[in-house]
Design a protein around this motif. Structure first.
Motif, PDB file in Angstrom:
ATOM      1  N   GLN A 164       1.464 -22.526 -13.563  1.00 21.09           N
ATOM      2  CA  GLN A 164       1.122 -22.690 -12.154  1.00 21.09           C
ATOM      3  C   GLN A 164       2.399 -22.750 -11.322  1.00 21.09           C
ATOM      4  OE1 GLN A 164      -1.455 -26.000 -11.374  1.00 21.09           O
ATOM      5  NE2 GLN A 164      -1.452 -25.672  -9.151  1.00 21.09           N
ATOM      6  N   LYS A 165       2.470 -21.922 -10.254  1.00 20.97           N
ATOM      7  CA  LYS A 165       3.676 -21.823  -9.442  1.00 20.97           C
ATOM      8  C   LYS A 165       3.497 -22.370  -8.024  1.00 20.97           C
ATOM      9  CE  LYS A 165       5.373 -17.714 -11.851  1.00 20.97           C
ATOM     10  NZ  LYS A 165       6.087 -18.413 -12.837  1.00 20.97           N
ATOM     11  N   PHE A 166       2.231 -22.614  -7.625  1.00 18.89           N
ATOM     12  CA  PHE A 166       1.949 -23.091  -6.277  1.00 18.89           C
ATOM     13  C   PHE A 166       1.158 -24.391  -6.347  1.00 18.89           C
ATOM     14  CE2 PHE A 166       2.622 -18.597  -5.935  1.00 18.89           C
ATOM     15  CZ  PHE A 166       3.328 -18.443  -4.751  1.00 18.89           C
ATOM     16  N   CYS A 167       1.358 -25.266  -5.339  1.00 20.93           N
ATOM     17  CA  CYS A 167       0.614 -26.529  -5.305  1.00 20.93           C
ATOM     18  C   CYS A 167      -0.783 -26.282  -4.733  1.00 20.93           C
ATOM     19  CB  CYS A 167       1.383 -27.568  -4.491  1.00 20.93           C
ATOM     20  SG  CYS A 167       1.495 -27.216  -2.728  1.00 20.93           S
ATOM     21  N   GLU A 168      -1.523 -27.354  -4.495  1.00 29.40           N
ATOM     22  CA  GLU A 168      -2.912 -27.248  -4.069  1.00 29.40           C
ATOM     23  C   GLU A 168      -3.078 -27.185  -2.552  1.00 29.40           C
ATOM     24  OE1 GLU A 168      -5.379 -26.877  -6.339  1.00 29.40           O
ATOM     25  OE2 GLU A 168      -3.766 -26.925  -7.822  1.00 29.40           O
ATOM     26  N   GLY A 169      -1.995 -27.188  -1.783  1.00 33.71           N
ATOM     27  CA  GLY A 169      -2.089 -27.147  -0.324  1.00 33.71           C
ATOM     28  C   GLY A 169      -2.745 -25.868   0.170  1.00 33.71           C
ATOM     29  N   PHE A 170      -3.394 -25.934   1.372  1.00 39.93           N
ATOM     30  CA  PHE A 170      -4.150 -24.792   1.893  1.00 39.93           C
ATOM     31  C   PHE A 170      -3.250 -23.568   2.096  1.00 39.93           C
ATOM     32  CE2 PHE A 170      -5.747 -22.300   5.510  1.00 39.93           C
ATOM     33  CZ  PHE A 170      -6.927 -21.845   4.936  1.00 39.93           C
ATOM     34  N   GLY A 171      -2.116 -23.749   2.777  1.00 44.30           N
ATOM     35  CA  GLY A 171      -1.215 -22.625   3.017  1.00 44.30           C
ATOM     36  C   GLY A 171      -0.644 -22.074   1.721  1.00 44.30           C
ATOM     37  N   CYS A 172      -0.459 -22.948   0.780  1.00 42.46           N
ATOM     38  CA  CYS A 172       0.101 -22.541  -0.513  1.00 42.46           C
ATOM     39  C   CYS A 172      -0.904 -21.728  -1.306  1.00 42.46           C
ATOM     40  CB  CYS A 172       0.549 -23.766  -1.301  1.00 42.46           C
ATOM     41  SG  CYS A 172       1.831 -24.705  -0.454  1.00 42.46           S
ATOM     42  N   LYS A 173      -2.215 -22.046  -1.167  1.00 43.77           N
ATOM     43  CA  LYS A 173      -3.265 -21.280  -1.852  1.00 43.77           C
ATOM     44  C   LYS A 173      -3.269 -19.833  -1.348  1.00 43.77           C
ATOM     45  CE  LYS A 173      -5.697 -23.785  -4.700  1.00 43.77           C
ATOM     46  NZ  LYS A 173      -5.761 -23.418  -6.092  1.00 43.77           N
ATOM     47  N   ILE A 174      -3.097 -19.659  -0.026  1.00 45.40           N
ATOM     48  CA  ILE A 174      -3.065 -18.308   0.550  1.00 45.40           C
ATOM     49  C   ILE A 174      -1.836 -17.558   0.025  1.00 45.40           C
ATOM     50  CG2 ILE A 174      -2.808 -17.021   2.712  1.00 45.40           C
ATOM     51  CD1 ILE A 174      -4.428 -19.297   4.056  1.00 45.40           C
ATOM     52  N   GLU A 175      -0.706 -18.243  -0.013  1.00 52.05           N
ATOM     53  CA  GLU A 175       0.515 -17.622  -0.540  1.00 52.05           C
ATOM     54  C   GLU A 175       0.347 -17.246  -2.007  1.00 52.05           C
ATOM     55  OE1 GLU A 175       3.436 -16.730   0.937  1.00 52.05           O
ATOM     56  OE2 GLU A 175       2.445 -17.232   2.825  1.00 52.05           O
ATOM     57  N   GLU A 176      -0.370 -18.074  -2.757  1.00 51.04           N
ATOM     58  CA  GLU A 176      -0.591 -17.784  -4.171  1.00 51.04           C
ATOM     59  C   GLU A 176      -1.442 -16.520  -4.329  1.00 51.04           C
ATOM     60  OE1 GLU A 176      -1.950 -19.985  -8.297  1.00 51.04           O
ATOM     61  OE2 GLU A 176      -2.683 -20.801  -6.388  1.00 51.04           O
ATOM     62  N   GLN A 177      -2.448 -16.347  -3.469  1.00 51.20           N
ATOM     63  CA  GLN A 177      -3.284 -15.146  -3.526  1.00 51.20           C
ATOM     64  C   GLN A 177      -2.459 -13.901  -3.226  1.00 51.20           C
ATOM     65  OE1 GLN A 177      -6.388 -16.030  -0.737  1.00 51.20           O
ATOM     66  NE2 GLN A 177      -7.530 -17.331  -2.181  1.00 51.20           N
ATOM     67  N   LYS A 178      -1.570 -13.973  -2.208  1.00 53.55           N
ATOM     68  CA  LYS A 178      -0.693 -12.838  -1.886  1.00 53.55           C
ATOM     69  C   LYS A 178       0.231 -12.540  -3.062  1.00 53.55           C
ATOM     70  CE  LYS A 178      -0.387 -13.771   3.081  1.00 53.55           C
ATOM     71  NZ  LYS A 178       0.531 -14.204   4.152  1.00 53.55           N
ATOM     72  N   TYR A 179       0.750 -13.593  -3.659  1.00 54.30           N
ATOM     73  CA  TYR A 179       1.653 -13.472  -4.811  1.00 54.30           C
ATOM     74  C   TYR A 179       0.948 -12.756  -5.968  1.00 54.30           C
ATOM     75  CZ  TYR A 179       4.546 -15.093  -8.763  1.00 54.30           C
ATOM     76  OH  TYR A 179       5.321 -15.164  -9.891  1.00 54.30           O
ATOM     77  N   GLN A 180      -0.294 -13.166  -6.254  1.00 53.47           N
ATOM     78  CA  GLN A 180      -1.045 -12.555  -7.344  1.00 53.47           C
ATOM     79  C   GLN A 180      -1.337 -11.083  -7.062  1.00 53.47           C
ATOM     80  OE1 GLN A 180      -1.525 -13.842 -10.212  1.00 53.47           O
ATOM     81  NE2 GLN A 180      -0.895 -15.929  -9.743  1.00 53.47           N
ATOM     82  N   GLU A 181      -1.674 -10.742  -5.795  1.00 51.48           N
ATOM     83  CA  GLU A 181      -1.941  -9.346  -5.420  1.00 51.48           C
ATOM     84  C   GLU A 181      -0.689  -8.488  -5.613  1.00 51.48           C
ATOM     85  OE1 GLU A 181      -3.555  -9.128  -1.471  1.00 51.48           O
ATOM     86  OE2 GLU A 181      -5.180 -10.516  -1.969  1.00 51.48           O
ATOM     87  N   GLU A 182       0.463  -8.984  -5.147  1.00 51.93           N
ATOM     88  CA  GLU A 182       1.717  -8.241  -5.305  1.00 51.93           C
ATOM     89  C   GLU A 182       2.060  -8.062  -6.780  1.00 51.93           C
ATOM     90  OE1 GLU A 182       4.907 -10.090  -3.215  1.00 51.93           O
ATOM     91  OE2 GLU A 182       4.012  -9.752  -1.251  1.00 51.93           O
ATOM     92  N   LYS A 183       1.793  -9.084  -7.551  1.00 52.35           N
ATOM     93  CA  LYS A 183       2.099  -9.040  -8.977  1.00 52.35           C
ATOM     94  C   LYS A 183       1.231  -7.988  -9.675  1.00 52.35           C
ATOM     95  CE  LYS A 183       2.772 -12.236 -12.797  1.00 52.35           C
ATOM     96  NZ  LYS A 183       2.620 -13.608 -13.269  1.00 52.35           N
ATOM     97  N   ARG A 184      -0.064  -7.941  -9.306  1.00 56.96           N
ATOM     98  CA  ARG A 184      -0.984  -6.977  -9.913  1.00 56.96           C
ATOM     99  C   ARG A 184      -0.672  -5.544  -9.487  1.00 56.96           C
ATOM    100  NH1 ARG A 184      -5.384  -9.608  -7.797  1.00 56.96           N
ATOM    101  NH2 ARG A 184      -5.222 -11.663  -8.652  1.00 56.96           N
ATOM    102  N   SER A 185      -0.312  -5.357  -8.214  1.00 56.48           N
ATOM    103  CA  SER A 185      -0.081  -3.998  -7.700  1.00 56.48           C
ATOM    104  C   SER A 185       1.271  -3.437  -8.123  1.00 56.48           C
ATOM    105  CB  SER A 185      -0.187  -3.989  -6.177  1.00 56.48           C
ATOM    106  OG  SER A 185       0.878  -4.739  -5.612  1.00 56.48           O
ATOM    107  N   GLY A 186       2.176  -4.282  -8.595  1.00 61.46           N
ATOM    108  CA  GLY A 186       3.486  -3.799  -9.051  1.00 61.46           C
ATOM    109  C   GLY A 186       4.506  -3.648  -7.940  1.00 61.46           C
TER     110      GLY A 186
END
Length: 151
Positions: A18-40
């Motif tokens: 786990q790289k992001f905490c449970e905060g609301f803004g951090c959850k959104i950043e985590e989703q962007k991070y995962q999308e970038e990671k998947r798309s390469g």
């Protein structure tokens, strides 16, 4: 304890990577991070290796001020090498700069880098020559093994 990649706050991870905490803004950043990671399209940032450790940074601050005082003393104005009458501009560490010389230095946390008992005033030319010329080094520097003259 890891730090959140978004807000840099320390947090307790619920799962191993786990790289992001449970905060609301951090959850959104985590989703962007995962999308970038998947798309390469994710670009890894390379963190350079520090030139000095945190301990050496603190020692450098002490060293610079002590060096100025040391070279400012009347007895330390001239290079310590025989028959050299040039102005001393550098400090020669005759026992090296790493570690501690004796138990007193270890107990008082005085590394060889800061231990003025083993400093000698030196001109820049001789300081470089002591590094590169083993004969001159044997004559003027002390052995790191037994503390006496080099054999």
């Amino acid at each position: 304890m890891p730090r959140c990649l978004s807000c840099r706050e320390k947090f307790t991870p619920r799962y191993f990577l786990q790289k992001f905490c449970e905060g609301f803004g951090c959850k959104i950043e985590e989703q962007k991070y995962q999308e970038e990671k998947r798309s390469g399209t994710m670009v890894k940032t390379v963190k350079p290796i520090a030139k000095f450790s945190d301990k050496r940074k603190v020692e450098n601050l002490k060293y610079v001020s002590n060096r100025i005082v040391f070279l400012g003393k009347k007895e330390n104005q001239i290079c310590f090498i025989d028959e050299c009458n040039k102005k001393a501009t550098t400090v020669e560490h005759i026992c090296g700069r790493k570690g501690f010389y004796d138990d007193w230095a270890r107990d008082n946390n005085v590394s060889l880098y800061l231990d003025q008992r083993f400093w000698r005033p030196c001109c820049h030319a001789h300081n470089l020559e002591l590094e590169n010329n083993p004969k001159l080094s044997k004559e003027y520097q002390l052995s790191k093994i037994h503390g006496g003259k080099k054999l």
